[in-house]
Design an enzyme around this catalytic site. Structure first.
Site, PDB file in Angstrom:
ATOM      1  N   GLY A 195      42.482 -66.055 -68.298  1.00  0.00           N
ATOM      2  CA  GLY A 195      41.500 -66.848 -69.230  1.00  0.00           C
ATOM      3  C   GLY A 195      42.118 -67.975 -69.846  1.00  0.00           C
ATOM      4  N   THR A 218      44.659 -67.946 -75.544  1.00  0.00           N
ATOM      5  CA  THR A 218      44.370 -66.360 -75.342  1.00  0.00           C
ATOM      6  C   THR A 218      45.934 -65.775 -74.672  1.00  0.00           C
ATOM      7  OG1 THR A 218      42.224 -66.489 -75.251  1.00  0.00           O
ATOM      8  CG2 THR A 218      43.138 -64.238 -74.800  1.00  0.00           C
ATOM      9  N   GLY A 219      46.352 -66.603 -73.696  1.00  0.00           N
ATOM     10  CA  GLY A 219      47.453 -65.953 -72.830  1.00  0.00           C
ATOM     11  C   GLY A 219      48.570 -66.044 -73.761  1.00  0.00           C
ATOM     12  N   GLU A 260      47.223 -66.035 -65.725  1.00  0.00           N
ATOM     13  CA  GLU A 260      46.513 -67.028 -65.048  1.00  0.00           C
ATOM     14  C   GLU A 260      45.498 -67.795 -65.926  1.00  0.00           C
ATOM     15  OE1 GLU A 260      47.215 -67.790 -62.195  1.00  0.00           O
ATOM     16  OE2 GLU A 260      47.676 -66.096 -61.098  1.00  0.00           O
ATOM     17  N   CYS A 266      38.844 -72.206 -62.547  1.00  0.00           N
ATOM     18  CA  CYS A 266      40.299 -72.706 -63.346  1.00  0.00           C
ATOM     19  C   CYS A 266      40.718 -73.590 -62.394  1.00  0.00           C
ATOM     20  CB  CYS A 266      41.022 -71.338 -63.284  1.00  0.00           C
ATOM     21  SG  CYS A 266      41.023 -70.420 -61.612  1.00  0.00           S
TER      22      CYS A 266
HETATM   23  P1  NAD Z   1      39.116 -66.643 -72.968  1.00  0.00           P
HETATM   24  O1  NAD Z   1      40.905 -66.609 -73.085  1.00  0.00           O
HETATM   25  O2  NAD Z   1      38.507 -66.867 -74.204  1.00  0.00           O
HETATM   26  O3  NAD Z   1      38.824 -65.007 -72.840  1.00  0.00           O
HETATM   27  C1  NAD Z   1      39.430 -64.447 -71.695  1.00  0.00           C
HETATM   28  C2  NAD Z   1      39.401 -63.093 -71.888  1.00  0.00           C
HETATM   29  O4  NAD Z   1      40.231 -62.569 -72.932  1.00  0.00           O
HETATM   30  C3  NAD Z   1      38.073 -62.265 -72.610  1.00  0.00           C
HETATM   31  O5  NAD Z   1      37.892 -60.914 -71.781  1.00  0.00           O
HETATM   32  C4  NAD Z   1      38.204 -62.071 -73.856  1.00  0.00           C
HETATM   33  O6  NAD Z   1      37.336 -61.047 -74.302  1.00  0.00           O
HETATM   34  C5  NAD Z   1      39.821 -61.706 -74.068  1.00  0.00           C
HETATM   35  N1  NAD Z   1      40.298 -62.212 -75.298  1.00  0.00           N
HETATM   36  C6  NAD Z   1      39.957 -63.008 -76.279  1.00  0.00           C
HETATM   37  N2  NAD Z   1      40.828 -63.001 -77.265  1.00  0.00           N
HETATM   38  C7  NAD Z   1      41.960 -62.157 -76.991  1.00  0.00           C
HETATM   39  C8  NAD Z   1      43.045 -61.891 -77.728  1.00  0.00           C
HETATM   40  N3  NAD Z   1      43.391 -62.344 -78.743  1.00  0.00           N
HETATM   41  N4  NAD Z   1      44.011 -61.055 -76.759  1.00  0.00           N
HETATM   42  C9  NAD Z   1      43.662 -60.544 -75.651  1.00  0.00           C
HETATM   43  N5  NAD Z   1      42.390 -60.785 -75.150  1.00  0.00           N
HETATM   44  C10 NAD Z   1      41.701 -61.610 -75.544  1.00  0.00           C
HETATM   45  O7  NAD Z   1      38.688 -67.331 -71.763  1.00  0.00           O
HETATM   46  P2  NAD Z   1      37.406 -67.632 -71.164  1.00  0.00           P
HETATM   47  O8  NAD Z   1      36.562 -68.715 -72.182  1.00  0.00           O
HETATM   48  O9  NAD Z   1      36.707 -66.359 -70.761  1.00  0.00           O
HETATM   49  O10 NAD Z   1      37.707 -68.288 -69.700  1.00  0.00           O
HETATM   50  C11 NAD Z   1      37.748 -69.576 -69.671  1.00  0.00           C
HETATM   51  C12 NAD Z   1      39.182 -70.215 -69.366  1.00  0.00           C
HETATM   52  O11 NAD Z   1      39.632 -69.274 -68.401  1.00  0.00           O
HETATM   53  C13 NAD Z   1      39.298 -71.420 -69.049  1.00  0.00           C
HETATM   54  O12 NAD Z   1      40.817 -72.036 -69.663  1.00  0.00           O
HETATM   55  C14 NAD Z   1      39.824 -71.241 -67.593  1.00  0.00           C
HETATM   56  O13 NAD Z   1      40.891 -72.401 -67.065  1.00  0.00           O
HETATM   57  C15 NAD Z   1      40.581 -70.131 -67.452  1.00  0.00           C
HETATM   58  N6  NAD Z   1      40.695 -69.400 -66.341  1.00  0.00           N
HETATM   59  C16 NAD Z   1      41.898 -69.461 -65.576  1.00  0.00           C
HETATM   60  C17 NAD Z   1      41.773 -69.078 -64.370  1.00  0.00           C
HETATM   61  C18 NAD Z   1      43.225 -68.790 -63.440  1.00  0.00           C
HETATM   62  O14 NAD Z   1      43.471 -67.945 -62.442  1.00  0.00           O
HETATM   63  N7  NAD Z   1      44.311 -69.523 -63.854  1.00  0.00           N
HETATM   64  C19 NAD Z   1      40.816 -68.311 -63.863  1.00  0.00           C
HETATM   65  C20 NAD Z   1      39.548 -68.365 -64.457  1.00  0.00           C
HETATM   66  C21 NAD Z   1      39.663 -68.936 -65.769  1.00  0.00           C
END
Ligand code: NAD
Length: 470
Positions: free
Chosen positions: A221, A225-226, A243, A277
């Site tokens: 994500g 968030t990470g 990731e 991503c």
């Molecule tokens: P996001 O971080 O908003 O959400 C991802 C997940 O995290 C969701 O399931 C969400 O419910 C959960 N989440 C939200 N807040 C949280 C918290 N405080 N603690 C724990 N979990 C929480 O990301 P998104 O908008 O769903 O995805 C888009 C992003 O993901 C982009 O930045 C993209 O580059 C990245 N991404 C990275 C990869 C990779 O392999 N590096 C792959 C796909 C997407």
């Protein structure tokens, strides 16, 4: 299609006790289904079920675990049409791409099924034998995003199972239906409690990060968030594979055959409507090729058929959600205001649905938001350069380090440039290709750890050294 939203705990489907939410079809903004998130008590129940199942799953013989993963792959194949349609409805991508996603899910499952968990002989002398063994960690939580929801859930779940861990998954609340169907399928094959599913967003995600009985989080994500997960996971020193976001640069070298590379550049920039991503997100093109490549990219963009992913002939679907759609719109408007030349697209499609056509923006550079920030959508900035070292500097002038690419006919020169890029993967004459056997991960703010290959598998294990004195 799964019409009811539920959690899946210890083999049973149960309704959530938390807040209500809707799953929206991005092609027409209608509500596909409404349901309730998990309460933190229900998360505790899912973790307890996974912990209990771990006692037997960890001792299940390797060959049996491997065979069970193949049976899951068979069941995914048998349900491929249904899964692909669910993905289109909640995620938006065209049906052919959803079918690719389901195909990838099967391939990754089978690859993990066949992986061997290595035992390393560190010393074998007259005095001693030292071996490194790999043990499962325990309960693994998987938190997934909304862009490739089924494939990413598979990337998380299958290596965890192969190495003897049990799982609690939390899909994105925007695209939960495909993962729920997947976990139902998995539960037709595996003992109750081995794979569980909870629904929720930030609140339940934070509860997962803080949970004292979860041993590892595999998260895909955004970077913020990470970072949140890393902060909250410290209590019991959870293992983390993160990731995260990217802002991948591609550099097109002088002397490149524009016709040979244009389609590859277009496809890897706009794959999944740019919501990937490791899509190519900034393109640096040498002055000598700039105009001809820009014009080829604009032609390819204009040839796309934008529409509902279930409609025959659609090649380009909607952006998945309103927030992301607005980010893309805002970044393109900002680029236009800073002198960017819009060569195709540049305006949302009128009417219902989050449709934004593939957009090529020329005459921008570092310092413009569309170049500096992750757009995660269908807008590609094309930047002119005249000196290769300057292009490398601009490509690396970025907090992210997921992927990068170099395009050129002189492969030695391309490799020389590739080695200087600060990213987890560099492709030459390609971009965004992920494979089950090639480790994939980011540096800088794009994450830590890797997925795929043996290196990815080992992230679900704890090394135990057995030091035997003869
Ligand atoms: P996001 O971080 O908003 O959400 C991802 C997940 O995290 C969701 O399931 C969400 O419910 C959960 N989440 C939200 N807040 C949280 C918290 N405080 N603690 C724990 N979990 C929480 O990301 P998104 O908008 O769903 O995805 C888009 C992003 O993901 C982009 O930045 C993209 O580059 C990245 N991404 C990275 C990869 C990779 O392999 N590096 C792959 C796909 C997407």
């Amino acid at each position: 299609m799964t019409t009811q939203l539920s959690l899946l705990i210890n083999g049973e489907k149960v309704a959530g006790n938390g807040a209500s939410f809707d799953v929206i079809n991005p092609a027409d903004e209608t509500i596909l289904v409404s349901g309730k998130m998990a309460s933190t008590d229900q998360l505790d129940q899912a973790v307890a079920a996974a912990r209990q199942a771990f006692a037997t799953w960890r001792t299940t013989p390797e060959a049996e675990r491997s065979a069970l993963l193949h049976r899951i792959a068979d069941r995914i194949e048998a349900n491929a049409d249904e899964l692909a349609r669910i993905i289109v409805q909640e995620q938006g991508k065209p049906l052919f791409l959803a079918q690719v996603e389901v195909g990838g899910a099967v391939a990754w499952t089978r690859y993990n099924a066949d992986l061997e968990i290595p035992v390393k002989v560190i010393e074998d002398s007259d005095e001693k034998r030292i071996e490194g063994h790999r043990k499962p960690l325990g309960v693994v939580a998987s938190i997934t995003p909304w862009n490739w929801p089924l494939m990413i859930a598979i990337w998380h779940i299958m290596p965890a199972l192969r190495t003897g861990n049990t799982v609690v998954c939390k899909p994105s609340g925007m695209t939960p239906l495909n993962t729920l169907r997947l976990v139902e399928i998995v539960n037709e094959v595996l003992p109750a409690g081995v794979v569980n599913l909870v629904l929720g967003e930030r609140e339940i995600g934070e509860a997962i990060s803080r949970h004292q009985d979860i041993d590892k989080i595999i998260f895909t994500g955004s970077t913020p968030t990470g970072q949140d997960i890393m902060t909250h996971a410290a209590g019991n020193l959870k293992r983390l594979t993160l990731e995260l976001g990217g802002n991948d640069a591609g550099i097109v070298l002088p002397g490149t055959d524009v016709n040979a590379v244009a389609e590859g550049i277009f496809n890897t920039s706009f794959i999944n409507m740019g919501q990937t991503c490791a899509a190519l997100k900034r393109l640096y093109v040498h002055d000598s090729l700039y105009d001809s490549l820009c014009s080829r990219l604009a032609d390819l963009a204009q040839a796309q058929v934008v529409g509902d992913g279930l409609e025959e002939g659609t090649t380009f679907g909607p952006v998945q959600n309103a927030a992301q759609f607005n980010i893309v719109r805002e970044l393109v408007e900002d680029a236009r205001a800073k002198g960017g030349r819009i060569l195709s697209g540049g305006e949302p499609v009128n009417g219902k649905g989050y449709f934004y056509p593939p957009t090529i923006v020329a005459d921008v550079s570092n310092g413009v938001r569309l170049v500096d920030e992750e757009q995660f959508g269908p807008a590609l900035p094309v930047i002119r350069y005249s000196d290769v070292d300057e292009a490398i500097r601009m490509a690396n002038d970025c907090p992210f380090g997921l992927g990068g690419s170099v395009w050129g006919s002189d492969l030695d020169e391309a490799e020389r440039v590739a080695r200087q890029l600060e990213s987890g993967t560099v492709w030459i004459n390609n971009h965004a290709e992920v494979l089950p056997h090639a480790p994939f991960g980011g540096c800088k703010l794009s994450g830590c750890g890797v997925e795929f290959g043996v290196e990815g598998l080992l992230e679900y294990t704890q090394l135990q050294v057995i030091n035997l004195r003869k």
